[in-house]
Design a protein around this motif. Structure first.
Motif, PDB file in Angstrom:
ATOM      1  N   VAL A  36      50.832  47.521  36.606  1.00  0.00           N
ATOM      2  CA  VAL A  36      49.553  46.879  36.300  1.00  0.00           C
ATOM      3  C   VAL A  36      48.809  47.665  35.220  1.00  0.00           C
ATOM      4  O   VAL A  36      48.261  47.088  34.266  1.00  0.00           O
ATOM      5  N   MET A  37      48.795  48.979  35.348  1.00  0.00           N
ATOM      6  CA  MET A  37      48.103  49.814  34.370  1.00  0.00           C
ATOM      7  C   MET A  37      48.757  49.697  32.991  1.00  0.00           C
ATOM      8  O   MET A  37      48.061  49.635  31.966  1.00  0.00           O
ATOM      9  N   ALA A  38      50.096  49.650  32.958  1.00  0.00           N
ATOM     10  CA  ALA A  38      50.799  49.540  31.681  1.00  0.00           C
ATOM     11  C   ALA A  38      50.518  48.205  30.997  1.00  0.00           C
ATOM     12  O   ALA A  38      50.410  48.125  29.769  1.00  0.00           O
ATOM     13  N   GLU A  39      50.391  47.141  31.803  1.00  0.00           N
ATOM     14  CA  GLU A  39      50.168  45.801  31.250  1.00  0.00           C
ATOM     15  C   GLU A  39      48.729  45.588  30.802  1.00  0.00           C
ATOM     16  O   GLU A  39      48.475  45.008  29.728  1.00  0.00           O
ATOM     17  N   PHE A  40      47.771  46.056  31.599  1.00  0.00           N
ATOM     18  CA  PHE A  40      46.365  45.739  31.349  1.00  0.00           C
ATOM     19  C   PHE A  40      45.533  46.933  30.884  1.00  0.00           C
ATOM     20  O   PHE A  40      44.421  46.742  30.388  1.00  0.00           O
ATOM     21  N   GLY A  41      46.033  48.139  31.102  1.00  0.00           N
ATOM     22  CA  GLY A  41      45.308  49.321  30.649  1.00  0.00           C
ATOM     23  C   GLY A  41      44.221  49.813  31.567  1.00  0.00           C
ATOM     24  O   GLY A  41      43.599  50.850  31.314  1.00  0.00           O
ATOM     25  N   ARG A  42      43.974  49.116  32.674  1.00  0.00           N
ATOM     26  CA  ARG A  42      42.928  49.517  33.610  1.00  0.00           C
ATOM     27  C   ARG A  42      43.122  48.771  34.927  1.00  0.00           C
ATOM     28  O   ARG A  42      43.895  47.808  35.021  1.00  0.00           O
ATOM     29  N   LEU A  43      42.406  49.212  35.942  1.00  0.00           N
ATOM     30  CA  LEU A  43      42.363  48.514  37.227  1.00  0.00           C
ATOM     31  C   LEU A  43      40.967  48.680  37.796  1.00  0.00           C
ATOM     32  O   LEU A  43      40.468  49.803  37.938  1.00  0.00           O
ATOM     33  N   ASP A  44      40.321  47.547  38.083  1.00  0.00           N
ATOM     34  CA  ASP A  44      38.942  47.568  38.578  1.00  0.00           C
ATOM     35  C   ASP A  44      38.815  47.091  40.016  1.00  0.00           C
ATOM     36  O   ASP A  44      37.886  47.517  40.719  1.00  0.00           O
ATOM     37  N   ILE A  45      39.698  46.193  40.432  1.00  0.00           N
ATOM     38  CA  ILE A  45      39.573  45.542  41.736  1.00  0.00           C
ATOM     39  C   ILE A  45      40.929  45.545  42.427  1.00  0.00           C
ATOM     40  O   ILE A  45      41.917  45.084  41.852  1.00  0.00           O
ATOM     41  N   ASP A  73      38.539  32.601  38.148  1.00  0.00           N
ATOM     42  CA  ASP A  73      37.432  31.710  37.845  1.00  0.00           C
ATOM     43  C   ASP A  73      36.171  32.482  37.447  1.00  0.00           C
ATOM     44  O   ASP A  73      35.274  31.920  36.800  1.00  0.00           O
ATOM     45  N   GLN A  74      36.107  33.758  37.849  1.00  0.00           N
ATOM     46  CA  GLN A  74      34.985  34.614  37.449  1.00  0.00           C
ATOM     47  C   GLN A  74      35.302  35.386  36.173  1.00  0.00           C
ATOM     48  O   GLN A  74      34.517  36.237  35.752  1.00  0.00           O
ATOM     49  N   GLY A  75      36.482  35.141  35.598  1.00  0.00           N
ATOM     50  CA  GLY A  75      36.823  35.755  34.323  1.00  0.00           C
ATOM     51  C   GLY A  75      37.721  36.963  34.389  1.00  0.00           C
ATOM     52  O   GLY A  75      38.065  37.545  33.344  1.00  0.00           O
ATOM     53  N   ALA A  76      38.133  37.386  35.589  1.00  0.00           N
ATOM     54  CA  ALA A  76      38.975  38.574  35.720  1.00  0.00           C
ATOM     55  C   ALA A  76      40.412  38.278  35.314  1.00  0.00           C
ATOM     56  O   ALA A  76      40.926  37.180  35.552  1.00  0.00           O
ATOM     57  N   ASP A  77      41.062  39.252  34.691  1.00  0.00           N
ATOM     58  CA  ASP A  77      42.508  39.217  34.530  1.00  0.00           C
ATOM     59  C   ASP A  77      43.116  39.624  35.864  1.00  0.00           C
ATOM     60  O   ASP A  77      42.594  40.524  36.541  1.00  0.00           O
ATOM     61  N   VAL A  78      44.214  38.983  36.264  1.00  0.00           N
ATOM     62  CA  VAL A  78      44.708  39.138  37.630  1.00  0.00           C
ATOM     63  C   VAL A  78      46.206  39.426  37.650  1.00  0.00           C
ATOM     64  O   VAL A  78      47.005  38.687  37.052  1.00  0.00           O
ATOM     65  N   ALA A  79      46.573  40.490  38.356  1.00  0.00           N
ATOM     66  CA  ALA A  79      47.966  40.757  38.702  1.00  0.00           C
ATOM     67  C   ALA A  79      48.150  40.446  40.179  1.00  0.00           C
ATOM     68  O   ALA A  79      47.262  40.725  40.991  1.00  0.00           O
ATOM     69  N   ASN A 135      31.625  34.269  33.755  1.00  0.00           N
ATOM     70  CA  ASN A 135      32.119  35.500  33.136  1.00  0.00           C
ATOM     71  C   ASN A 135      31.673  36.736  33.899  1.00  0.00           C
ATOM     72  O   ASN A 135      31.620  37.830  33.330  1.00  0.00           O
ATOM     73  N   LEU A 136      31.323  36.584  35.176  1.00  0.00           N
ATOM     74  CA  LEU A 136      30.841  37.725  35.955  1.00  0.00           C
ATOM     75  C   LEU A 136      31.846  38.864  35.994  1.00  0.00           C
ATOM     76  O   LEU A 136      31.474  40.037  36.048  1.00  0.00           O
ATOM     77  N   LEU A 137      33.135  38.540  35.990  1.00  0.00           N
ATOM     78  CA  LEU A 137      34.169  39.571  36.078  1.00  0.00           C
ATOM     79  C   LEU A 137      34.971  39.690  34.786  1.00  0.00           C
ATOM     80  O   LEU A 137      36.044  40.296  34.792  1.00  0.00           O
ATOM     81  N   LYS A 138      34.458  39.148  33.708  1.00  0.00           N
ATOM     82  CA  LYS A 138      35.177  39.231  32.431  1.00  0.00           C
ATOM     83  C   LYS A 138      35.346  40.693  32.030  1.00  0.00           C
ATOM     84  O   LYS A 138      34.401  41.494  32.125  1.00  0.00           O
ATOM     85  N   GLY A 139      36.538  41.044  31.592  1.00  0.00           N
ATOM     86  CA  GLY A 139      36.831  42.426  31.234  1.00  0.00           C
ATOM     87  C   GLY A 139      37.348  43.256  32.377  1.00  0.00           C
ATOM     88  O   GLY A 139      37.788  44.389  32.173  1.00  0.00           O
ATOM     89  N   LYS A 140      37.316  42.708  33.604  1.00  0.00           N
ATOM     90  CA  LYS A 140      37.815  43.409  34.779  1.00  0.00           C
ATOM     91  C   LYS A 140      39.271  43.010  35.048  1.00  0.00           C
ATOM     92  O   LYS A 140      39.701  41.902  34.709  1.00  0.00           O
ATOM     93  N   VAL A 141      39.997  43.912  35.661  1.00  0.00           N
ATOM     94  CA  VAL A 141      41.385  43.655  36.046  1.00  0.00           C
ATOM     95  C   VAL A 141      41.506  43.802  37.556  1.00  0.00           C
ATOM     96  O   VAL A 141      41.064  44.803  38.133  1.00  0.00           O
ATOM     97  N   ALA A 142      42.096  42.798  38.182  1.00  0.00           N
ATOM     98  CA  ALA A 142      42.258  42.785  39.634  1.00  0.00           C
ATOM     99  C   ALA A 142      43.733  42.766  39.996  1.00  0.00           C
ATOM    100  O   ALA A 142      44.545  42.140  39.323  1.00  0.00           O
ATOM    101  N   LEU A 143      44.059  43.443  41.080  1.00  0.00           N
ATOM    102  CA  LEU A 143      45.381  43.365  41.696  1.00  0.00           C
ATOM    103  C   LEU A 143      45.213  42.766  43.080  1.00  0.00           C
ATOM    104  O   LEU A 143      44.471  43.309  43.906  1.00  0.00           O
ATOM    105  N   VAL A 144      45.882  41.653  43.322  1.00  0.00           N
ATOM    106  CA  VAL A 144      45.853  40.990  44.627  1.00  0.00           C
ATOM    107  C   VAL A 144      47.245  41.086  45.223  1.00  0.00           C
ATOM    108  O   VAL A 144      48.198  40.491  44.700  1.00  0.00           O
ATOM    109  N   THR A 145      47.398  41.849  46.296  1.00  0.00           N
ATOM    110  CA  THR A 145      48.718  41.949  46.913  1.00  0.00           C
ATOM    111  C   THR A 145      48.992  40.699  47.742  1.00  0.00           C
ATOM    112  O   THR A 145      48.074  40.079  48.279  1.00  0.00           O
ATOM    113  N   GLY A 146      50.256  40.319  47.816  1.00  0.00           N
ATOM    114  CA  GLY A 146      50.591  39.087  48.528  1.00  0.00           C
ATOM    115  C   GLY A 146      49.941  37.882  47.897  1.00  0.00           C
ATOM    116  O   GLY A 146      49.461  36.979  48.594  1.00  0.00           O
ATOM    117  N   GLY A 147      49.974  37.834  46.570  1.00  0.00           N
ATOM    118  CA  GLY A 147      49.222  36.802  45.863  1.00  0.00           C
ATOM    119  C   GLY A 147      49.984  35.550  45.520  1.00  0.00           C
ATOM    120  O   GLY A 147      49.477  34.727  44.740  1.00  0.00           O
TER     121      GLY A 147
END
Length: 253
Positions: free
Chosen positions: A79-88, A29-35, A3-15
């Motif tokens: 991404v912001m509309a879907e998750f409300g934030r962007l951390d990574i 796997d670290q708990g992040a929500d991912v776009a 859960n190191l990244l739980k509550g965080k939102v990541a955007l990976v381009t070319g994912g």
């Protein structure tokens, strides 16, 4: 899974393929929500989303061809509309066009220029769109290449140039965003088992000769590179910024 990244939102381009998939999964796997963003294959992108959701995180795929600079703002807004934030932000999307020498009379300038458009201008556009909305204490990670700083064979000048440009840009962004405790780093892999690498393999010198240049004589695994990205995205890397980490088996040491 942790859960190191739980509550965080990541955007990976070319994912939707290759290293991008591995990075998205490592962050999940670290708990992040991912776009993830993708350029063409909706089926591949949705398959990745399904795999991420199976890990218990939220996931989203957004079609955004990085060669079109106008997609950057809408991508981040979605991404912001879907998750409300962007951390990574992981700037992974890119193309590799290699094999022709700069003095080749048949040099395909348009093809090589597109590489600069995608790898550099497209990446910058997304970074600019994301920076004002990135949460304080966030992370920006650029996927560069060891060819950005070490060029052991001919025919890769433009590709190497695009990756070196990103390394310099990342240092400047680290200065700009440091007051907000946002770290900015570059991961520079060597050869990896990706479709992109396979596409250019026939345009490069003998693969065995290239491997002979490495003290650890093998290619990197996608997991090794993705785990490095995951570390830089996590809490233990909060005082690492403006750096380039080479995952390249020791070439050029």
């Amino acid at each position: 899974m942790s859960n190191l990244l739980k509550g965080k939102v990541a955007l990976v381009t070319g994912g939707s393929r290759g290293l991008g998939v591995a990075i998205a999964e490592a962050l999940a796997d670290q708990g992040a929500d991912v776009a993830i963003s993708y350029a063409a294959s909706v089926d591949k992108a949705e398959a990745v989303v399904a795999r991420l959701k199976a890990k218990g995180v939220r996931a989203l795929a957004v079609r955004a061809d990085q060669s079109d600079l106008a997609v950057a703002g809408p991508l981040v807004d979605t991404v912001m509309a879907e998750f409300g934030r962007l951390d990574i932000l992981v700037n992974n999307a890119g193309i590799a066009i290699q094999g022709q020498l700069v003095d080749d009379p048949a040099l395909d300038g348009d093809r090589y220029n597109r590489q600069w458009q995608v790898n550099v201008l497209g990446t910058i556009a997304i970074t600019r769109a994301a920076a004002p909305k990135l949460a304080d204490g966030g992370r920006i990670i650029f996927i560069g290449s060891r060819l950005g700083s070490v060029v052991p064979f001919a025919g890769v000048a433009d590709y190497a140039g695009t990756k070196w440009a990103l390394a310099g840009y990342a240092k400047g962004i680290a200065r700009d965003l440091g007051p907000r405790n946002i770290t900015v780093n570059v991961v520079q892999p060597g050869i990896m088992p990706t479709d992109m690498a396979a596409d250019v393999a026939g345009e490069l010198p003998n693969r065995d000769a290239i491997l002979d240049m490495h003290p650890i004589r093998r290619i990197a695994t996608l997991e090794e590179v993705a785990d490095t990205v995951s570390f830089l995205a996590g809490p233990s890397a909060g005082y690492i910024t403006g750096e380039a980490l080479n995952i390249s088996g020791g070439i050029a040491i």
